[in-house]
Design an enzyme around this catalytic site. Structure first.
Site, PDB file in Angstrom:
ATOM      1  N   ARG A 269       9.344  62.280   3.805  1.00 50.25           N
ATOM      2  CA  ARG A 269      10.121  61.524   4.798  1.00 50.25           C
ATOM      3  C   ARG A 269       9.566  60.141   5.057  1.00 50.25           C
ATOM      4  O   ARG A 269      10.296  59.157   5.047  1.00 50.25           O
ATOM      5  CB  ARG A 269      10.110  62.252   6.139  1.00 50.25           C
ATOM      6  N   THR A 270       8.266  60.078   5.319  1.00 52.44           N
ATOM      7  CA  THR A 270       7.707  58.810   5.788  1.00 52.44           C
ATOM      8  C   THR A 270       7.796  57.735   4.709  1.00 52.44           C
ATOM      9  O   THR A 270       8.191  56.605   4.972  1.00 52.44           O
ATOM     10  CB  THR A 270       6.246  59.025   6.250  1.00 52.44           C
TER      11      THR A 270
ATOM     12  N   LYS B 207      -9.218  56.217 -11.175  1.00 53.11           N
ATOM     13  CA  LYS B 207     -10.379  55.779 -11.962  1.00 53.11           C
ATOM     14  C   LYS B 207     -11.538  55.400 -11.041  1.00 53.11           C
ATOM     15  O   LYS B 207     -12.508  54.800 -11.460  1.00 53.11           O
ATOM     16  CB  LYS B 207     -10.011  54.564 -12.815  1.00 53.11           C
TER      17      LYS B 207
ATOM     18  N   ARG C  10      -0.837  55.414   4.026  1.00 52.36           N
ATOM     19  CA  ARG C  10      -1.120  56.810   4.407  1.00 52.36           C
ATOM     20  C   ARG C  10      -2.390  57.223   3.661  1.00 52.36           C
ATOM     21  O   ARG C  10      -2.491  57.004   2.454  1.00 52.36           O
ATOM     22  CB  ARG C  10       0.027  57.728   4.037  1.00 52.36           C
TER      23      ARG C  10
ATOM     24  N   HIS D 187      -0.256  58.720  13.750  1.00 52.54           N
ATOM     25  CA  HIS D 187       0.949  58.531  12.932  1.00 52.54           C
ATOM     26  C   HIS D 187       1.965  57.847  13.865  1.00 52.54           C
ATOM     27  O   HIS D 187       2.933  58.459  14.298  1.00 52.54           O
ATOM     28  CB  HIS D 187       1.437  59.898  12.459  1.00 52.54           C
TER      29      HIS D 187
HETATM   30  C1  NCD Z   1       3.762  64.744   9.465  1.00 50.59           C
HETATM   31  C2  NCD Z   1       2.522  64.161   8.831  1.00 50.59           C
HETATM   32  O1  NCD Z   1       2.460  63.954   7.627  1.00 50.59           O
HETATM   33  O2  NCD Z   1       1.620  63.902   9.592  1.00 50.59           O
HETATM   34  N1  NCD Z   1       4.899  64.677   8.678  1.00 50.59           N
HETATM   35  C3  NCD Z   1       5.622  63.531   8.678  1.00 50.59           C
HETATM   36  O3  NCD Z   1       5.121  62.450   8.567  1.00 50.59           O
HETATM   37  N2  NCD Z   1       6.944  63.664   8.839  1.00 50.59           N
HETATM   38  C4  NCD Z   1       3.551  66.070  10.022  1.00 50.59           C
HETATM   39  C5  NCD Z   1       3.096  67.165   9.127  1.00 50.59           C
HETATM   40  O4  NCD Z   1       2.781  66.959   7.961  1.00 50.59           O
HETATM   41  O5  NCD Z   1       3.029  68.275   9.639  1.00 50.59           O
END
Ligand code: NCD
Length: 323
Positions: free
Chosen positions: A55-56, A83, A105, A133
């Site tokens: 999703r993100t 690497k 991320r 997040h």
């Molecule tokens: C979350 C994450 O990656 O922190 N998911 C997301 O970004 N939609 C929550 C999760 O992984 O449980």
């Protein structure tokens, strides 16, 4: 204007309100036949993902594209990271190519903050370890405000694997900043001792909490982060902490249910609840794009640019050059 978006702790109620209000203006772009505005034309946004994401990453990519920015998707797998290239070298390589914003991320808490030391580009934290997040919390606030009409005074319950959840830390701070009353709830092994310092109450009595809950925020059981046995079995977790039809019925009629995804159906949430009319899980995903557009727009100086207008098809080279 926001320089970097690293943590909900950095945002006050006025800044959050401004991001949400700006997102409202972008929401309707998705309803147009041409889902694009020229606001960030000529800017480059890089998605730098060291951890898996559905999703993100796609949401940030679509947000940047709908603002007409160029996008670059960089995942650790298949890059020089495998690497042994360091975050610093990778970031400086991207910056040398002229990126204006980096969406990162990373599995380590604090990675987004560290990145700001290496680059001039704006940094947006798309999840760093167990830490934060912020765009998830912002899209959740947006979704609740849209459906319930307000945030202040709401009773919000954040339920489940709080310990491993960067989403929990972010949403608790976000809702608390906006004047909601937040309670976290989960197995004692999965609620960190520091939770009360986030601005929330703590309870281990889920059934006692439901009748006074306006927003039920369910968290994923994060098995990939568990190094020990935090509960006996998934079935036991589902029985004590999972939300199914019976617990859903104990919520007030107007209550809404959220989950950041991905869901473990049958563990923290049953399919019936995930698909219930008051579950806002799909709306959260849809709103994620508008909220991320808002963040990119506000961070890349879009406020000084012309107001959003649709891009129409250019037919000649002169028309293209004139834009
Ligand atoms: C979350 C994450 O990656 O922190 N998911 C997301 O970004 N939609 C929550 C999760 O992984 O449980």
């Amino acid at each position: 204007m926001i320089t970097h978006l690293l943590s909900m702790e950095d945002l006050d109620a006025e800044q959050i309100g401004h991001i949400l209000d700006t997102a409202e203006g972008f929401r309707d772009i998705a309803l147009r036949p041409v889902k694009k505005v020229p606001t960030l034309r000529g800017r480059t946004v890089c998605n730098l993902f060291y951890e898996d994401s559905t999703r993100t990453r796609t949401s940030f990519e679509l947000a940047a594209k709908r603002l007409s920015a160029d996008t670059l998707n960089f995942s650790a797998k298949g890059s020089s990271v495998s690497k042994g290239e360091s975050l610093k070298d990778t970031a400086q390589t991207l910056e040398a190519m002229g990126v204006d914003a980096i969406v990162i991320r990373h599995e380590q808490s604090g990675a987004a903050q560290t990145l700001t030391r290496f680059v001039q580009a704006r940094v947006l934290n798309a999840g760093d370890g167990w830490h934060q997040h912020p765009t998830q919390a912002l899209l959740d606030l947006f979704t609740v405000r849209e459906h319930v009409g307000r945030l202040a005074g709401l009773n919000v319950a954040v339920v489940g694997d709080v310990l491993h959840s960067r989403v929990a830390r972010s949403v608790v701070q976000g809702f608390a900043t906006m004047g909601a009353n937040v309670t976290v709830c989960g197995p004692p092994t999965l609620v960190p001792a520091s939770a009360p310092s986030w601005g929330c109450e703590v309870t281990y009595d889920l059934d006692g909490l439901l009748a006074r809950t306006d927003v039920l925020y369910l968290l994923r059981v994060q098995r990939e982060r568990m190094t020990e046995q935090f509960f006996p079995s998934s079935r036991e977790y589902a029985r004590i902490w999972g939300v199914g039809r019976d617990r859903l019925a104990r919520l007030p009629d107007e209550a809404v249910v959220l989950h950041p995804g991905p869901m473990n159906r049958g563990v923290e949430v049953t399919a019936e609840v995930a698909d219930a009319p008051n579950a806002l899980i799909t709306a959260q995903v849809t709103n994620g794009i508008a909220v991320r557009m808002s963040c990119l727009y506000l961070m890349l100086g879009g406020e000084q640019a012309a107001p959003a207008e649709p891009v129409t098809q250019a037919t000649t080279a002169e028309e293209v050059a004139a834009r």
